[in-house]
Design a protein around this motif. Structure first.
Motif, PDB file in Angstrom:
ATOM      1  N   LEU A   1      43.852 -54.557  41.171  1.00 52.74           N
ATOM      2  CA  LEU A   1      44.520 -55.615  40.295  1.00 52.74           C
ATOM      3  C   LEU A   1      44.899 -54.373  39.145  1.00 52.74           C
ATOM      4  O   LEU A   1      45.976 -54.747  38.394  1.00 52.74           O
ATOM      5  CB  LEU A   1      43.493 -56.532  40.024  1.00 52.74           C
ATOM      6  N   CYS A   2      44.199 -53.729  38.568  1.00 52.82           N
ATOM      7  CA  CYS A   2      44.602 -52.789  37.105  1.00 52.82           C
ATOM      8  C   CYS A   2      46.060 -51.955  37.647  1.00 52.82           C
ATOM      9  O   CYS A   2      46.814 -51.811  36.809  1.00 52.82           O
ATOM     10  CB  CYS A   2      43.337 -51.738  36.887  1.00 52.82           C
ATOM     11  N   LEU A   3      46.122 -51.531  39.160  1.00 54.08           N
ATOM     12  CA  LEU A   3      46.964 -50.609  39.313  1.00 54.08           C
ATOM     13  C   LEU A   3      48.352 -51.526  39.261  1.00 54.08           C
ATOM     14  O   LEU A   3      49.606 -51.195  39.011  1.00 54.08           O
ATOM     15  CB  LEU A   3      46.960 -50.114  40.684  1.00 54.08           C
ATOM     16  N   ALA A   4      47.974 -52.884  39.935  1.00 51.98           N
ATOM     17  CA  ALA A   4      49.303 -53.758  39.906  1.00 51.98           C
ATOM     18  C   ALA A   4      49.607 -54.171  38.492  1.00 51.98           C
ATOM     19  O   ALA A   4      50.959 -54.267  38.199  1.00 51.98           O
ATOM     20  CB  ALA A   4      48.891 -54.951  40.731  1.00 51.98           C
ATOM     21  N   GLY A   5      48.693 -54.306  37.671  1.00 49.88           N
ATOM     22  CA  GLY A   5      49.026 -54.633  36.349  1.00 49.88           C
ATOM     23  C   GLY A   5      49.782 -53.504  35.457  1.00 49.88           C
ATOM     24  O   GLY A   5      50.777 -53.717  34.721  1.00 49.88           O
ATOM     25  N   LEU A   6      49.386 -52.284  35.822  1.00 52.84           N
ATOM     26  CA  LEU A   6      50.089 -50.965  35.381  1.00 52.84           C
ATOM     27  C   LEU A   6      51.656 -51.104  35.770  1.00 52.84           C
ATOM     28  O   LEU A   6      52.590 -50.695  35.166  1.00 52.84           O
ATOM     29  CB  LEU A   6      49.428 -49.925  35.832  1.00 52.84           C
ATOM     30  N   ALA A   7      51.913 -51.262  37.203  1.00 50.82           N
ATOM     31  CA  ALA A   7      53.009 -51.285  37.741  1.00 50.82           C
ATOM     32  C   ALA A   7      53.999 -52.312  37.066  1.00 50.82           C
ATOM     33  O   ALA A   7      55.211 -52.046  36.535  1.00 50.82           O
ATOM     34  CB  ALA A   7      52.980 -51.585  39.148  1.00 50.82           C
ATOM     35  N   TRP A   8      53.241 -53.383  36.809  1.00 50.10           N
ATOM     36  CA  TRP A   8      54.237 -54.715  36.038  1.00 50.10           C
ATOM     37  C   TRP A   8      54.374 -54.111  34.676  1.00 50.10           C
ATOM     38  O   TRP A   8      55.556 -54.273  34.042  1.00 50.10           O
ATOM     39  CB  TRP A   8      53.386 -55.814  36.049  1.00 50.10           C
ATOM     40  N   ARG A   9      53.263 -53.604  33.898  1.00 46.02           N
ATOM     41  CA  ARG A   9      53.715 -53.182  32.489  1.00 46.02           C
ATOM     42  C   ARG A   9      54.896 -52.103  32.497  1.00 46.02           C
ATOM     43  O   ARG A   9      55.751 -52.093  31.613  1.00 46.02           O
ATOM     44  CB  ARG A   9      52.657 -52.393  31.999  1.00 46.02           C
ATOM     45  N   LEU A  10      54.915 -51.274  33.463  1.00 46.28           N
ATOM     46  CA  LEU A  10      56.134 -50.335  33.429  1.00 46.28           C
ATOM     47  C   LEU A  10      57.232 -50.789  33.767  1.00 46.28           C
ATOM     48  O   LEU A  10      58.249 -50.486  33.083  1.00 46.28           O
ATOM     49  CB  LEU A  10      55.672 -48.936  34.694  1.00 46.28           C
ATOM     50  N   VAL A  11      57.230 -51.831  34.667  1.00 48.89           N
ATOM     51  CA  VAL A  11      58.730 -52.396  34.932  1.00 48.89           C
ATOM     52  C   VAL A  11      59.128 -53.364  33.610  1.00 48.89           C
ATOM     53  O   VAL A  11      60.389 -53.174  33.316  1.00 48.89           O
ATOM     54  CB  VAL A  11      58.475 -53.492  35.942  1.00 48.89           C
ATOM     55  N   ALA A  12      58.210 -53.852  32.918  1.00 51.01           N
ATOM     56  CA  ALA A  12      58.350 -54.316  31.763  1.00 51.01           C
ATOM     57  C   ALA A  12      59.141 -53.559  30.906  1.00 51.01           C
ATOM     58  O   ALA A  12      60.295 -53.843  29.954  1.00 51.01           O
ATOM     59  CB  ALA A  12      57.706 -55.185  31.040  1.00 51.01           C
ATOM     60  N   ARG A  13      58.377 -52.413  30.401  1.00 46.75           N
ATOM     61  CA  ARG A  13      58.719 -51.310  29.578  1.00 46.75           C
ATOM     62  C   ARG A  13      60.064 -50.881  29.746  1.00 46.75           C
ATOM     63  O   ARG A  13      60.987 -50.746  28.922  1.00 46.75           O
ATOM     64  CB  ARG A  13      57.660 -50.090  29.553  1.00 46.75           C
ATOM     65  N   PHE A  14      60.171 -50.517  31.098  1.00 47.54           N
ATOM     66  CA  PHE A  14      61.881 -50.151  31.660  1.00 47.54           C
ATOM     67  C   PHE A  14      62.860 -51.190  31.217  1.00 47.54           C
ATOM     68  O   PHE A  14      64.049 -50.947  30.561  1.00 47.54           O
ATOM     69  CB  PHE A  14      61.793 -49.822  32.936  1.00 47.54           C
ATOM     70  N   ALA A  15      62.379 -52.360  31.597  1.00 49.68           N
ATOM     71  CA  ALA A  15      63.480 -53.515  31.350  1.00 49.68           C
ATOM     72  C   ALA A  15      63.902 -53.768  30.017  1.00 49.68           C
ATOM     73  O   ALA A  15      64.923 -53.782  29.512  1.00 49.68           O
ATOM     74  CB  ALA A  15      63.005 -54.717  31.892  1.00 49.68           C
ATOM     75  N   PHE A  16      62.922 -53.776  29.066  1.00 50.37           N
ATOM     76  CA  PHE A  16      63.159 -54.226  27.688  1.00 50.37           C
ATOM     77  C   PHE A  16      64.009 -52.947  27.044  1.00 50.37           C
ATOM     78  O   PHE A  16      64.787 -53.099  26.115  1.00 50.37           O
ATOM     79  CB  PHE A  16      62.063 -54.336  26.635  1.00 50.37           C
ATOM     80  N   THR A  17      63.467 -51.677  27.229  1.00 51.83           N
ATOM     81  CA  THR A  17      64.060 -50.504  26.605  1.00 51.83           C
ATOM     82  C   THR A  17      65.538 -50.421  27.154  1.00 51.83           C
ATOM     83  O   THR A  17      66.364 -50.046  26.484  1.00 51.83           O
ATOM     84  CB  THR A  17      63.216 -49.409  26.941  1.00 51.83           C
ATOM     85  N   ALA A  18      65.656 -50.377  28.440  1.00 53.13           N
ATOM     86  CA  ALA A  18      67.051 -50.381  29.035  1.00 53.13           C
ATOM     87  C   ALA A  18      67.950 -51.157  28.670  1.00 53.13           C
ATOM     88  O   ALA A  18      68.997 -50.936  28.335  1.00 53.13           O
ATOM     89  CB  ALA A  18      66.852 -50.394  30.553  1.00 53.13           C
ATOM     90  N   HIS A  19      67.540 -52.454  28.150  1.00 49.62           N
ATOM     91  CA  HIS A  19      68.548 -53.631  27.748  1.00 49.62           C
ATOM     92  C   HIS A  19      69.108 -53.313  26.479  1.00 49.62           C
ATOM     93  O   HIS A  19      70.322 -53.506  26.300  1.00 49.62           O
ATOM     94  CB  HIS A  19      67.844 -54.907  27.931  1.00 49.62           C
ATOM     95  N   GLU A  20      68.162 -52.739  25.559  1.00 50.59           N
ATOM     96  CA  GLU A  20      68.434 -52.302  24.118  1.00 50.59           C
ATOM     97  C   GLU A  20      69.135 -50.922  24.248  1.00 50.59           C
ATOM     98  O   GLU A  20      70.336 -50.610  23.245  1.00 50.59           O
ATOM     99  CB  GLU A  20      67.443 -52.688  23.241  1.00 50.59           C
TER     100      GLU A  20
ATOM    101  N   GLY B   1      69.929 -48.511  26.955  1.00 49.99           N
ATOM    102  CA  GLY B   1      70.536 -47.978  28.164  1.00 49.99           C
ATOM    103  C   GLY B   1      69.464 -47.528  29.106  1.00 49.99           C
ATOM    104  O   GLY B   1      68.411 -47.190  28.944  1.00 49.99           O
ATOM    105  N   VAL B   2      69.991 -47.353  30.399  1.00 52.40           N
ATOM    106  CA  VAL B   2      68.989 -47.218  31.468  1.00 52.40           C
ATOM    107  C   VAL B   2      68.388 -45.852  31.209  1.00 52.40           C
ATOM    108  O   VAL B   2      67.313 -45.492  31.773  1.00 52.40           O
ATOM    109  CB  VAL B   2      70.083 -47.206  32.642  1.00 52.40           C
TER     110      VAL B   2
END
Length: 473
Positions: free
Chosen positions: A392-411, A413-414
């Motif tokens: 579950l911790c690993l799944a949570g980490l994966a979700w956090r990394l996806v969120a971090r990428f999405a928000f930073t990329a939106h503002e 760039g990729v």
């Protein structure tokens, strides 16, 4: 006698016992943190799906509209000769309104900052340079209180009253529409906070870059959720505006406590505390995300520390002020939503401990893995419950990394979004060092040491980079 092989096996068994204890401790807190973050994510997704997190667009005409009342902008400056002139000059050039006064607080023993502020003002009557009667540095809050006194003196002398008080730092690059957005927001609120946008620095993609990741996710998601839940909105100390009435009320409260103004001179994060006090005093707070006619975010842009020791010192001050002093000075709030957000604000010291355990585990796992590659036997198996927790911790980490990428990329760039993922260990390392430094600093104050202005040094200003880009087009 114990043979060498037996000794190695005993050492491996001991390492595995330590491994399992650390896994249990770190896994529990990582999982709890993941649940906390996912709770915020679910709230944000719901707000987006229901249209409650819609970002408004302000037209050019609205951005240039006269203010509904005079605004006072306060900037405390100590040893800011490299940047204060750019900040003042840029603000005067992009703000279309005339009904504001920009107060810059300086010290007589800092002539470089005084000269730079005067140069940036260029004789503009909207700028007031106030020299503190005490030698610097005092504290940022003390300097702001001196500016607030000057503001009150001007009101009595000139016979008018300011409608709003806006805070900025010496290194800020303000947005042209900022005053109009704050002025409109204060029609229905006592305090409004606009986003802060750390500017990328090519010379420091790792240290300076991690600020972009953290601020983007915080100011595009977390504060949006806090606003919707009705919890207290912390002031960032820049791009934040307060109604004159709420500032006057807080100043009276401080006066009863022996302070000369609304800012707590003994607090390292006086801006954060001020924002919380608005809510505690019964005022209304709002976090506003607005885009201009060109699609740009109406936010204050600034360069954040590019060197490791500067970043650690700055974040240690934040942890000390928000987590330790906040616990002592503000208590734990009221209501479920506010309590939730206060706990999130103050999890820095615990995060330091948990992250340290996590990276200790990386070392232990590496040593154990090396031992097993060399033929050693595993002394004990991981319990099933702990195994589930780790998954579950690993799944949570994966979700956090996806969120971090999405928000930073939106503002940004990729490319910056991808860098945000690999910058996570850098951010964690800085957090560990900052938490340790903050705890040591807090212990010193408990033993009677005075709180001092441990400010961040600023050698560059984003205005110069923007000017360079414009001239090359």
């Amino acid at each position: 006698m114990v043979g060498a092989t037996d000794a190695i096996q005993i050492a491996i068994a001991a390492a595995q016992c330590i491994e399992q204890e650390l896994l249990l401790f770190a896994g529990f807190w990582f999982l709890l943190g993941a649940i906390d973050d996912i709770g915020v994510d679910i709230c944000w997704i719901w707000l987006k799906l229901t249209g409650q997190a819609r970002v408004r667009t302000i037209s050019r005409d609205e951005a240039a509209r006269p203010l509904q009342g005079r605004a006072a902008i306060l900037i405390a400056a100590w040893q800011e000769a490299e940047v204060i002139g750019h900040t003042v000059r840029h603000a005067l050039s992009v703000w279309r309104q005339d009904d504001f006064t920009l107060y810059v607080g300086c010290y007589s023993n800092d002539p470089g900052t005084v000269a730079a502020a005067m140069s940036g003002a260029g004789g503009d009557a909207r700028v007031r340079i106030v020299i503190h009667e005490n030698a610097g540095p005092t504290t940022k809050a003390d300097c702001l209180n001196r500016l607030y006194t000057a503001l009150c003196d001007d009101e009595r002398r000139c016979g008018y009253r300011f409608r709003s008080v806006v805070l900025h730092d010496s290194e800020d690059m303000v947005h042209p529409a900022e005053l109009a957005v704050i002025d409109a927001g204060l029609t229905a609120a006592d305090f409004v906070q606009l986003p802060v946008r750390p500017e990328p620095q090519p010379a420091s993609p790792w240290v300076a870059g991690h600020y972009s990741d953290e601020f983007t996710e915080s100011h595009a998601k977390v504060l949006v959720v806090r606003d919707a839940l009705g919890a207290a909105i912390p002031a960032a100390g820049v791009a934040c505006g307060f109604s004159r009435d709420i500032m006057d009320g807080i100043a009276r409260r401080r006066k009863a406590e022996g302070s000369p103004g609304p800012f707590a001179a003994e607090c390292l994060t006086e801006d954060y505390e001020l924002g919380v006090l608005v809510w505690r005093e019964g005022g209304t707070s709002r976090f506003l995300r607005v885009r201009d006619a060109e699609g740009g975010l109406v936010a204050t842009r600034a360069y954040f520390p590019a060197r490791l020791d500067d970043a650690v010192r700055q974040k240690a001050r934040w942890v000390h002020g928000i987590a330790f002093q906040g616990w002592d000075r503000l208590g734990w709030g009221k209501g479920i939503a506010d309590l939730w957000m206060v706990v999130r604000d103050r999890r820095g010291p615990l995060a330091t401990l948990v992250l340290t355990c996590g990276y200790a585990l990386v070392v232990i796992e590496g040593l154990l893995g090396l031992a097993w590659l060399m033929g050693a036997r595993r002394a004990m198996a991981i319990p099933p419950l702990l195994h589930v927790m780790l998954v579950l911790c690993l799944a949570g980490l994966a979700w956090r990394l996806v969120a971090r990428f999405a928000f930073t990329a939106h503002e940004y760039g990729v490319t910056e979004g991808l860098l945000a993922v690999v910058r996570v260990p850098v951010a964690n390392f800085i957090a560990i060092l900052a938490g340790r430094k903050a705890f040591a600093s807090y212990l010193r104050t408990l033993r009677g040491a005075a709180v001092r202005w441990d400010k961040t040094e600023h050698a560059a200003h984003p205005v110069t980079a923007a000017t360079g880009r414009a001239s090359s087009l």
